[in-house]
Design a protein around this motif. Sequence first.
Motif, short mmCIF file in Angstrom:
data_model
loop_
_atom_site.label_atom_id
_atom_site.label_comp_id
_atom_site.label_asym_id
_atom_site.label_seq_id
_atom_site.Cartn_x
_atom_site.Cartn_y
_atom_site.Cartn_z
N THR A 94 6.96 -7.44 -7.30
CA THR A 94 6.87 -8.87 -7.02
C THR A 94 7.78 -9.18 -5.83
OG1 THR A 94 8.61 -9.35 -8.64
CG2 THR A 94 6.32 -9.57 -9.38
N TRP A 95 7.34 -10.12 -5.03
CA TRP A 95 8.05 -10.49 -3.81
C TRP A 95 9.09 -11.56 -4.15
CZ3 TRP A 95 5.48 -13.62 0.69
CH2 TRP A 95 6.33 -13.62 1.80
N GLY A 96 10.34 -11.34 -3.75
CA GLY A 96 11.42 -12.29 -4.02
C GLY A 96 11.17 -13.68 -3.48
N LYS A 97 10.54 -13.78 -2.32
CA LYS A 97 10.29 -15.08 -1.70
C LYS A 97 9.19 -15.85 -2.43
CE LYS A 97 9.31 -17.22 2.74
NZ LYS A 97 9.06 -17.00 4.16
N ASP A 98 8.25 -15.11 -3.03
CA ASP A 98 7.14 -15.73 -3.76
C ASP A 98 6.82 -14.84 -4.95
OD1 ASP A 98 4.81 -16.78 -4.78
OD2 ASP A 98 3.70 -16.72 -2.90
N PRO A 99 7.49 -15.07 -6.11
CA PRO A 99 7.32 -14.19 -7.26
C PRO A 99 5.89 -14.07 -7.77
CG PRO A 99 9.22 -15.62 -7.56
CD PRO A 99 8.48 -16.10 -6.34
N GLY A 100 4.99 -14.97 -7.37
CA GLY A 100 3.59 -14.86 -7.76
C GLY A 100 2.83 -13.88 -6.88
N GLU A 101 3.47 -13.39 -5.84
CA GLU A 101 2.84 -12.47 -4.87
C GLU A 101 3.46 -11.08 -5.03
OE1 GLU A 101 0.03 -12.11 -2.58
OE2 GLU A 101 0.84 -13.92 -1.67
N TRP A 102 2.64 -10.06 -4.92
CA TRP A 102 3.12 -8.67 -4.94
C TRP A 102 3.13 -8.15 -3.51
CZ3 TRP A 102 4.15 -5.37 -9.23
CH2 TRP A 102 4.12 -6.03 -10.46
N HIS A 103 4.10 -7.27 -3.22
CA HIS A 103 4.16 -6.67 -1.89
C HIS A 103 4.51 -5.19 -2.02
CE1 HIS A 103 8.61 -6.25 -1.10
NE2 HIS A 103 8.61 -6.93 -2.22
N TYR A 104 4.05 -4.41 -1.05
CA TYR A 104 4.39 -2.99 -1.03
C TYR A 104 5.86 -2.86 -0.62
CZ TYR A 104 -0.65 -2.22 -1.11
OH TYR A 104 -1.97 -2.21 -1.44
N THR A 105 6.57 -1.92 -1.24
CA THR A 105 8.00 -1.77 -0.96
C THR A 105 8.35 -0.44 -0.29
OG1 THR A 105 8.46 -0.85 -3.16
CG2 THR A 105 8.61 -3.27 -2.90
N ARG A 106 7.34 0.40 -0.07
CA ARG A 106 7.62 1.68 0.59
C ARG A 106 6.48 2.03 1.54
NH1 ARG A 106 8.43 7.19 -2.79
NH2 ARG A 106 6.19 6.85 -3.12
N MET A 107 6.87 2.58 2.72
CA MET A 107 5.90 3.03 3.72
C MET A 107 6.20 4.48 4.06
SD MET A 107 5.35 1.71 7.64
CE MET A 107 4.56 0.17 7.18
N THR A 108 5.15 5.29 4.08
CA THR A 108 5.28 6.68 4.49
C THR A 108 4.37 6.92 5.69
OG1 THR A 108 5.73 7.36 2.22
CG2 THR A 108 5.06 9.08 3.75
N LEU A 109 4.96 7.41 6.76
CA LEU A 109 4.22 7.77 7.97
C LEU A 109 4.14 9.28 8.05
CD1 LEU A 109 5.88 5.48 10.68
CD2 LEU A 109 3.88 5.01 9.27
N THR A 110 2.96 9.79 8.33
CA THR A 110 2.78 11.22 8.57
C THR A 110 2.22 11.36 9.97
OG1 THR A 110 2.36 11.63 6.23
CG2 THR A 110 1.68 13.35 7.78
N TYR A 111 2.97 12.05 10.84
CA TYR A 111 2.54 12.26 12.23
C TYR A 111 1.51 13.38 12.24
CZ TYR A 111 6.35 9.21 13.43
OH TYR A 111 7.16 8.11 13.54
N THR A 112 0.35 13.09 12.81
CA THR A 112 -0.76 14.04 12.75
C THR A 112 -0.95 14.85 14.03
OG1 THR A 112 -2.32 12.32 13.42
CG2 THR A 112 -2.01 12.63 11.06
N ASP A 113 -0.32 14.43 15.13
CA ASP A 113 -0.47 15.16 16.40
C ASP A 113 0.73 14.81 17.28
OD1 ASP A 113 -1.38 16.65 18.53
OD2 ASP A 113 -2.87 15.16 19.17
N GLY A 114 1.79 15.58 17.17
CA GLY A 114 3.02 15.30 17.89
C GLY A 114 3.84 14.24 17.16
N ARG A 115 5.08 14.12 17.55
CA ARG A 115 5.97 13.12 16.95
C ARG A 115 7.18 12.91 17.85
NH1 ARG A 115 6.27 17.69 13.25
NH2 ARG A 115 8.27 18.71 13.46
N PRO A 116 7.87 11.79 17.67
CA PRO A 116 9.05 11.54 18.51
C PRO A 116 10.11 12.64 18.30
CG PRO A 116 8.41 9.57 17.30
CD PRO A 116 7.60 10.70 16.75
N ASP A 117 10.88 12.91 19.35
CA ASP A 117 11.95 13.92 19.25
C ASP A 117 12.87 13.61 18.07
OD1 ASP A 117 11.01 15.26 21.47
OD2 ASP A 117 12.41 14.27 22.86
N GLY A 118 13.14 14.64 17.30
CA GLY A 118 14.06 14.50 16.18
C GLY A 118 13.44 13.96 14.91
N PHE A 119 12.19 13.56 14.93
CA PHE A 119 11.54 13.02 13.74
C PHE A 119 10.91 14.14 12.93
CE2 PHE A 119 12.29 9.10 15.60
CZ PHE A 119 11.64 8.04 15.01
#
Length: 150
Positions: free
Chosen positions: A115-140
């Motif tokens: 549940t979203w703190g700003k609007d408890p009636g609304e749900w929000h995603y709390t985690r994002m995962t990025l997978t680089y599929t062709d190259g990636r920034p240095d150090g990532f």
Amino acid sequence: MGRNPMKAAVTLCAAASLAVPLGTASAAPSAENASQRTRDPVLVDCSSRPDVRPEAFVLACGDGNSHLVSLHWSRWDADAAVGRGSNAVNDCVPYCAAGSFRSYPVTVRLDQPRTWGKDPGEWHYTRMTLTYTDGRPDGFPRTVTYPLWD
């Protein structure tokens, strides 16, 4: 009320007839709240605006040096969202204000809805995962997971 029993009875009946529709109307918001809980979660941006299936998303809220662009979502439901796009990252060479943005293809997964703190009636995603599929920034690493703000 004791002085005019007829007036008292009419007043009582009028009040009772008004109370019935009010009781029905007060039940409507709880049904509305139940429908809000069944809606798919949102993605909350840096400005605390909720969005569903955004085409772009800023990852670095402070300086804008990393953001997702050209997002296309193949899944968006109560458990998770999955899409593809590019992570445009400023290389900050020789320094960030003079740097260049480089784009790296990514798959994006959003999950752990709460549940979203700003609007408890609304749900929000709390985690994002990025997978680089062709190259990636240095150090990532190939896969990066970020907690998302409330």
